[in-house]
Design a protein around this motif. Structure first.
Motif, PDB file in Angstrom:
ATOM      1  N   HIS A  28      -3.691 -45.654 -21.424  1.00  0.00           N
ATOM      2  CA  HIS A  28      -3.210 -45.191 -20.120  1.00  0.00           C
ATOM      3  C   HIS A  28      -4.236 -44.322 -19.392  1.00  0.00           C
ATOM      4  O   HIS A  28      -3.974 -43.857 -18.280  1.00  0.00           O
ATOM      5  CB  HIS A  28      -1.901 -44.426 -20.294  1.00  0.00           C
ATOM      6  N   LYS A  52       6.497 -48.162 -18.072  1.00  0.00           N
ATOM      7  CA  LYS A  52       6.430 -49.414 -17.313  1.00  0.00           C
ATOM      8  C   LYS A  52       5.289 -50.290 -17.825  1.00  0.00           C
ATOM      9  O   LYS A  52       5.463 -51.500 -18.021  1.00  0.00           O
ATOM     10  CB  LYS A  52       6.242 -49.102 -15.828  1.00  0.00           C
ATOM     11  N   GLU A  53       4.145 -49.685 -18.057  1.00  0.00           N
ATOM     12  CA  GLU A  53       3.005 -50.447 -18.561  1.00  0.00           C
ATOM     13  C   GLU A  53       3.292 -51.017 -19.946  1.00  0.00           C
ATOM     14  O   GLU A  53       2.871 -52.132 -20.264  1.00  0.00           O
ATOM     15  CB  GLU A  53       1.756 -49.564 -18.592  1.00  0.00           C
ATOM     16  N   SER A  65       5.352 -44.156 -15.652  1.00  0.00           N
ATOM     17  CA  SER A  65       4.344 -45.193 -15.416  1.00  0.00           C
ATOM     18  C   SER A  65       3.842 -45.773 -16.735  1.00  0.00           C
ATOM     19  O   SER A  65       3.558 -46.974 -16.829  1.00  0.00           O
ATOM     20  CB  SER A  65       3.172 -44.621 -14.615  1.00  0.00           C
TER      21      SER A  65
END
Length: 217
Positions: A105, A7-8, A4
């Motif tokens: 994050h 992806k960010e 994740s």
């Protein structure tokens, strides 16, 4: 790194390269993230499957509405964190990006709202990019050095926060809001040559010149 988070990071890179409005090439994304082209191709496929970007062969990718909203959230957190590290914790400007990459994050809207409040709701990050919101996310300075011509006198306004680029800018002592003169574009060797600070000469490769943004003086 968690998938994740990766992806960010891609969404953030595409956004920073004006991917909310135009198609960004895989090559430019790879240059920005300092990773291989095949790795970019693989991740772009996943982002397309998740409907976060749309892709046109040989043209590049652009953020979808969902992808744009996700990108704005992580970019805003990253840039606010960079400013906090620089202004409050007195980090060196070349060091803020690395730790902001980790902190961004953190899944705590409250934490980032408190940072924003502490910093008096800043508009720009240390590298000249805006701190975006869902209502205001277009960069003020969007013209890279590659779009200018020999002889142009320019003011340095923004750069992509790629660590190697930040280190180079510090090495040659070129900072935001300084004026340069683009003295030569060497098309054969793909180098942009400029003068600044009266008698200093600087160089940008073509790839690097796509990541620094100016406006005419």
């Amino acid at each position: 790194m968690k998938r994740s988070n990766v992806k960010e990071n891609y969404l953030k890179a595409i956004f920073s390269l004006n991917g909310s409005e135009e198609y960004v090439s895989n090559k430019l994304i790879a240059e920005s993230l300092n990773i291989s082209a095949p790795s970019v191709t693989d991740m772009i496929g996943r982002l397309v499957d998740e409907k976060l970007v749309e892709s046109i062969p040989y043209k590049g990718v652009r953020l979808t509405k969902t992808g744009l909203e996700s990108a704005i959230r992580v970019v805003s957190k990253h840039r606010i964190t960079e400013l906090f590290l620089l202004e409050v914790l007195k980090y060196d400007i070349t060091q803020v990006h690395k730790d902001a990459e980790t902190i961004e994050h953190l899944d705590s809207e409250y934490f980032f709202k408190k940072l924003e409040e502490l910093l008096d709701y800043p508009k720009f990050c240390p590298h000249g990019s805006i701190i975006p919101t869902l209502d205001n996310y277009q960069e003020v300075y969007r013209t890279p050095l590659t779009e200018y011509e020999e002889g142009d006198t320019l003011v340095f306004r923004r750069c992509i926060d790629k660590p190697e680029l930040l280190d180079y800018l510090q090495q040659i002592n070129l900072h935001l809001n300084q004026t340069i003169k683009l003295t030569k574009i060497d098309s054969t060797n793909r180098i942009f040559i400029f003068s600044y600070q009266d008698d200093e000469t600087g160089y940008f490769s073509f790839d690097m010149a796509q990541l620094v943004f100016f406006e005419k003086a």
